[in-house]
Write an enzyme that holds these catalytic residues in place. Structure first.
Site, PDB file in Angstrom:
ATOM      1  N   VAL A  10     -19.095  -7.277  13.192  1.00  0.00           N
ATOM      2  CA  VAL A  10     -19.196  -8.737  13.034  1.00  0.00           C
ATOM      3  C   VAL A  10     -18.319  -9.401  14.100  1.00  0.00           C
ATOM      4  CG1 VAL A  10     -18.849 -10.699  11.502  1.00  0.00           C
ATOM      5  CG2 VAL A  10     -19.570  -8.487  10.549  1.00  0.00           C
ATOM      6  N   LEU A  56      19.498   0.685 -13.509  1.00  0.00           N
ATOM      7  CA  LEU A  56      20.113   0.712 -14.843  1.00  0.00           C
ATOM      8  C   LEU A  56      21.552   1.201 -14.757  1.00  0.00           C
ATOM      9  CD1 LEU A  56      17.043   2.163 -16.753  1.00  0.00           C
ATOM     10  CD2 LEU A  56      18.159  -0.005 -17.313  1.00  0.00           C
ATOM     11  N   HIS A 105       0.125   9.053 -19.080  1.00  0.00           N
ATOM     12  CA  HIS A 105       0.020   7.699 -19.614  1.00  0.00           C
ATOM     13  C   HIS A 105      -0.664   6.783 -18.603  1.00  0.00           C
ATOM     14  CE1 HIS A 105       3.713   8.482 -22.394  1.00  0.00           C
ATOM     15  NE2 HIS A 105       2.589   8.952 -22.894  1.00  0.00           N
ATOM     16  N   GLY A 165      25.208  -1.009 -15.610  1.00  0.00           N
ATOM     17  CA  GLY A 165      26.196  -0.649 -16.622  1.00  0.00           C
ATOM     18  C   GLY A 165      25.659   0.179 -17.766  1.00  0.00           C
ATOM     19  N   GLU A 192     -10.344 -14.824  10.434  1.00  0.00           N
ATOM     20  CA  GLU A 192      -9.947 -13.736   9.535  1.00  0.00           C
ATOM     21  C   GLU A 192      -8.982 -14.254   8.468  1.00  0.00           C
ATOM     22  OE1 GLU A 192      -8.275 -10.458  11.652  1.00  0.00           O
ATOM     23  OE2 GLU A 192     -10.218  -9.714  12.347  1.00  0.00           O
ATOM     24  N   PRO A 242      21.943   9.482 -17.461  1.00  0.00           N
ATOM     25  CA  PRO A 242      22.258  10.869 -17.108  1.00  0.00           C
ATOM     26  C   PRO A 242      21.708  11.207 -15.720  1.00  0.00           C
ATOM     27  CG  PRO A 242      20.433  10.820 -18.647  1.00  0.00           C
ATOM     28  CD  PRO A 242      20.908   9.406 -18.510  1.00  0.00           C
TER      29      PRO A 242
END
Length: 1092
Positions: free
Chosen positions: A111, A770, A751, A774, A118, A778
């Site tokens: 084209v 996280l 999931h 604070g 665009e 782990p």
């Protein structure tokens, strides 16, 4: 999984077919596909424009930024396209971290246009609505569209207008293009909504004076909406991400998954890898992959997959044999390991699913030993002890090293063992058997309820929680802080009797005064009562056809638990929210389209209803209430101390992992106060933040555990809440899915929402955020229990938590069916059968699967041999049986059985009644002479009696010889049926001693009277005795027993039933009326004194 990427060709095909806009969309359906199998001559015949137009060619394999990578050929003629394709086809290419082979290409007309023509447009879904992004500078150099593009959010259930598009998106667009663009974007948005897209990007979108051109397109659709959009979508193929091949085994498992109510997933990452997994549960499967990668096994991880949702033994077998087949194709110098892991199941019978895996291991024991495979097993849940025992036994019998562990072992500990990072215990400590929990050893029959209603760690205060705040007028009502109390009542939608019984057993062990289930709703039956157990007593629970009736009759209910299918869950939930008494709804179904879920969320927010789910097992509040199958069976409820509240509340996405959290928390703290699994979909009905804030406002909760996962940004709200001081209680967090950033290509986990669309959605980024905010985070899931214990011990040390003394729960009787499953009791069966078994995946006739019956073309005679005689009869025997059925099928309408059937049919009776009336005439005088003939001739022959002696004895005793004589046929007018059978028997049977004896008898009887021939009943009877005695499948005693118990008459009954049914259908077809026998065919003979 819901959102799945589609190829550019598929996306454009759907767009051109279904977009509705007045904007002039050009080049509709002008594209051609090229692969290694393409015939260019045929392609140009199908697409003549290839010969006349300038062209663009590009790979169509879900590759982003193809222009910048130099993977687009522009403004070429056909020869140029051929040369470009030849230089790229089947060439390995690196895109980001992924390496893949280019094999699918798309050719389109070139084209001509300027840079000013665009544009960029993108539509994508979020929880609140759909975002439309527009940038007036599209193409390769579009830049950071998130920062530069104009954006507009269309809220759920709202429509996009041309005015909105003009005013908010097209501010930098020339005026002469605004009309076409606004019309196109509105049409594009409606198309996106109608066909359940979740993502749709066009870059560039070219607008010239001729119209609108869609040059490059990327899209995802919500695959769960297939049942809604199938007519418009057609059969869609979902290509794998670039860098990962599509394997036939993946397609096979996907097909199994589509046909099953369970969840079966398989993605091959590295078919030559040495670490293979077979994990139960969507969340658990991610945790195991994380742990393998954390321990340095990313390059050796062969697959990702999961099986969950209580698959059958056969489905598990099919899944397991696929894994074992794949892992035993190429040897590895270090041998291979198979990790059969899982969290603690809520409702899946572990022993039943392990039976399928054990079958597969036995089938592949040779290759498994040859490839030096070691298997590590860890599982918990209903009947897991038996499952582990069976798994351990198969290791001993096959010689394959199999190490089994239960809930006493941390879920991912077996990964360290398999990879050599942990020692393998010789004899791991086993938790008590299911039966030990349920059969009470103490003398305490009942525990006072008052001692266990409050938090386990502190005396109960008058107000269990801070009540919901009242809202200002005009704002949506606030949702309740406390979802479940000791007196909470629920309605269960769906005939889920096992789940309801589990809830009642939980209620009883928590010393609730009344069951938590007030009623059930099941639209497919009328109103009735369903029986359940309340402790030792049997009680009745009402079942209603209509939800409105249930709500009206049970105004105390404020919780709805919906087990509706994915197709009806939306409507039933909407109906439930029409009743103001409902404050909480749990939606168990997985696979609800995201657009429907978002509508439910909006409605729930407006009505202050808390939704748990979809795609969840539910939630649990120890001592108060549990949803459906949450927490598993009673042995796990007791083992995890869920019958009384502790001090720790948790929220998780995964249902299976929520049960694992129950286990971890019960082993490291004083127990769970409340736990909720919000569901694995991209848009759960309630969020982490909603539940964490509830826990923050609940005095009995002293610490919070959150198990997040890859995908979405909800965890960042927890970070914000901690920083702003809204969340002050200790929060232990871990987001699963850390392995995703280590994979070269995108992997969709179990999931639907477990997929990162940007860097901030990765588990690694969220864990770090996280940690920085604070929260206690782990280093890995392996250490989660240790961190929870550390935080809990600190709270005990500073006096925040004061552990209370344990109080034993009341005993709950075990269900008979479960006790039998565990092997604790035995009972004589009411019925015994040895010919057929329909319980498995495949019907079995006398030990032979039905597929084998057809494969070996056994025919009706072979099936009859299996079901009647429990033998696989030789071919000539099967043929003889079928011939007997053919010759006995009918003998005209005049015989008594057919006559009765016809008369009954003409009286308007049904098929079964008419058939039965004919069959009841069968006996010694009509058709029932097969057994009697076989017995008489056998007895005479076996006693050594000569044929003449036999005839004379029967005459002397005044008895008829069964099977001799015919009303019509004679020695001069022989029965052709008998002749046909005789020819076959003489030619095929190895011996015909009894038949020969009967034919000698016939010579004697016909010499006295021509019609005393051996009739068809007699012939079949004696020939069948010869068959049973000489075919080699029966002992003499067995052959005689079949004659004695009446098996031979069954041949006539079965054959003649075909004829009787034929007469029934014939009379119905001929529309014959009620039959009345004519007077002139009745001789009225009355006693003389009556005729005076």
């Amino acid at each position: 999984m819901s959102a799945k990427a589609i190829s550019e060709q598929t996306g454009k095909d759907l767009l051109y077919k279904h977009i509705c806009t007045s904007a002039a969309v050009q080049n509709r359906f002008s594209y051609a596909r090229v692969t290694t199998a393409t015939d260019w001559d045929r392609l140009t015949q199908e697409h003549p424009w290839l010969l006349t137009e300038r062209l663009v060619v590009k790979p169509d394999q879900l590759i982003k930024r193809r222009g910048k990578l130099g993977l687009v050929g522009i403004n070429l003629d056909l020869q140029g396209v051929k040369e470009w394709v030849k230089s790229h086809l089947m060439k390995e290419t690196t895109v980001g971290k992924a390496k893949g082979v280019l094999k699918n290409f798309l050719i389109e007309p070139f084209v001509p246009h300027t840079q000013e023509e665009e544009f960029y447009v993108c539509i994508y879904a979020t929880r609140e609505g759909d975002h439309v992004l527009f940038h007036h500078e599209g193409g390769v150099e579009v830049g950071d569209v998130d920062a530069n593009a104009q954006r507009l959010m269309v809220a759920v259930d709202e429509k996009l207008s041309e005015e909105q598009v003009r005013d908010q998106l097209l501010t930098h667009v020339p005026e002469n293009k605004k009309g076409a663009l606004s019309r196109f974007i509105v049409g594009l948005f409606n198309f996106y909504e109608d066909l359940y897209f979740t993502y749709l990007e066009i870059n560039p979108l070219v607008v010239t004076h001729k119209g609108v051109y869609v040059l490059d397109m990327a899209a995802k659709i919500d695959a769960t909406a297939d049942y809604i959009c199938k007519a418009k979508w057609g059969d869609i193929e979902f290509p794998p991400p670039f860098g990962r091949e599509a394997y036939p085994e993946e397609a096979y498992i996907a097909d199994l998954d589509a046909k099953s109510g369970a969840s079966l997933k398989l993605t091959l990452l590295n078919p030559t890898g040495r670490i293979w997994t077979m994990v139960a549960g969507g969340g658990a499967s991610v945790v195991y992959s994380d742990t393998i990668c954390d321990l340095g096994g990313v390059d050796e991880l062969a697959n990702y997959g999961e099986y969950s949702g209580a698959p059958s033994e056969q489905q598990t077998y099919d899944y397991a044999k696929t894994i074992l087949s794949l892992m035993t194709r190429e040897k590895h110098p270090e041998g291979k390991v198979l990790i059969i892991g899982g969290s603690i199941a809520n409702f899946t019978n572990v022993a039943a699913t392990f039976k399928g895996i054990v079958r597969a291991i036995k089938d592949y024991q040779g290759p498994l030993k040859e490839h030096e495979v070691t298997i590590f097993v860890r599982r918990g849940g209903p009947n897991y002890q038996e499952g582990l025992r069976v798994m351990g036994e198969v290791g001993k019998t096959t010689g394959i090293p199999i190490h089994v562990f239960g809930t006493e072992t941390h879920m991912t500990a077996i990964v360290g063992m398999a990879m050599g990072h942990r020692p393998i215990p010789n004899q791991p400590p086993m938790d008590a058997h299911t039966a030990n929990f349920l059969l009470n050893a103490s003398n305490s029959a009942m525990t006072p309820a008052a001692t266990r209603t409050a938090s386990f760690s502190e005396p109960r205060t008058p107000n269990d929680a801070i009540p919901a705040k009242k809202c200002k007028a005009g704002l949506p009502a606030a949702k309740a802080t406390t979802l479940f109390r000791k007196n909470t009542k629920a309605i269960v939608w769906g005939m889920q009797t096992r789940a309801v019984q589990g809830m009642m057993d939980f209620d009883y062990v928590c010393s609730r005064e009344e069951p938590s289930v007030a009623a059930m709703v099941y639209p497919f039956t009328g109103d009735h009562k369903q029986k359940f157990y309340w402790g030792h007593k049997e009680i009745l629970v009402p079942v209603y056809k209509n939800m409105a009736d249930a709500m009206k009759r049970h105004p105390e209910v404020d919780v709805l638990i919906s087990f509706a299918s994915l197709r009806s869950a939306f409507d039933s939930t909407v109906e439930g929210m029409q009743h103001p008494q409902i404050h909480t709804i749990a939606i168990i179904a997985e696979g609800i389209p995201e657009a429907q879920t978002r509508k439910l969320i909006k409605m729930a927010d407006e009505k202050a209803v808390t939704i748990i789910g979809p795609a969840t097992v539910g939630g649990i509040k120890p001592g108060c209430f549990k949803i459906g199958n949450t927490g598993g069976m009673l042995d796990n409820i007791l083992a995890s101390k869920l019958y009384r509240p502790g001090s720790v509340a948790y929220v998780s996405r995964s249902g299976g992992m929520s049960n694992e959290l129950n286990n971890i928390i019960s082993r490291t703290t004083d127990g769970v106060y409340e736990g909720v699994a919000i569901g694995g979909d991209r848009y759960p009905g309630s969020t982490f933040m909603e539940h964490v804030l509830r826990y923050q406002d609940t005095p009995g909760i002293k610490m919070i555990v959150m198990l997040g996962e890859i995908g979405g940004t909800e965890e960042y709200k927890i970070c914000q809440g901690i920083r702003e001081g809204r969340i002050t209680k200790p929060v232990v967090c871990w987001c699963i899915g850390t392995c995703a950033t280590m994979f070269a290509s995108e992997v969709q986990f179990g999931h639907a929402g477990a997929c990162a669309n940007q860097a901030s959605e990765t588990a690694v980024a969220k864990n770090q955020a996280l940690r920085d905010a604070g929260a206690y985070v782990p280093k890995s899931f392996d250490e989660l229990g240790n961190v929870i214990k550390t935080v809990y011990d600190e709270l005990v040390a500073n006096g925040t938590i004061i552990p209370a003394q344990e109080v034993p729960p009341p005993t709950v009787p075990m269900d008979y069916s479960w006790a039998r499953e565990l092997g604790l009791i035995r009972k004589p069966a009411s019925f015994m059968t040895s010919i057929c078994d329909e319980r498995g995946q495949e019907l079995i006739y006398a030990g032979m699967p039905i597929t084998e019956v057809f494969k070996e073309e056994m025919g009706l005679g072979g099936v009859l041999g299996l079901l009647w005689f429990q033998r696989r009869l030789p071919h000539y025997a099967c043929k003889f049986i079928e011939m007997c059925l053919m010759v006995t099928a009918d003998h005209g309408p005049a015989v008594s059985g057919a006559h009765n059937t016809i008369v009954c049919t003409r009286a308007g009776k049904d098929l079964i009644s008419c058939l039965t009336s004919g069959l009841l005439t069968i006996g010694d005088r009509f058709g029932g002479a097969l057994d009697a003939a076989a017995k008489q001739f056998s007895k005479a022959f076996d006693s050594g009696m000569l044929p003449m002696e036999f005839v004379n004895k029967m005459k002397k005793d005044g008895k008829l010889i069964m099977g001799i004589g015919h009303r019509v046929k004679s020695i001069n007018n022989p029965d052709v049926r008998v002749q046909i059978l005789k020819d076959f028997v003489k030619q095929s049977f190895p011996s015909t001693q009894l038949l020969d004896y009967a034919l000698d008898v016939e010579k004697i009887t016909t010499s006295k009277k021509p019609n005393l021939i051996l009739n068809v009943d007699g012939f079949i009877g004696v020939a069948f005795v010869d068959l049973l005695r000489t075919c080699g499948g029966f002992t003499r005693d067995e052959a005689d027993e079949f004659v004695e118990i009446g098996a031979l008459n069954g041949i006539f009954v079965l054959g003649r039933s075909m004829g009787f049914i034929g007469h029934y259908l014939d009379q119905k077809r001929l529309k014959q009326g009620l039959y009345r026998h004519p007077w002139d065919d009745i001789s009225y003979v009355l006693p003389e004194h009556m005729s005076m």
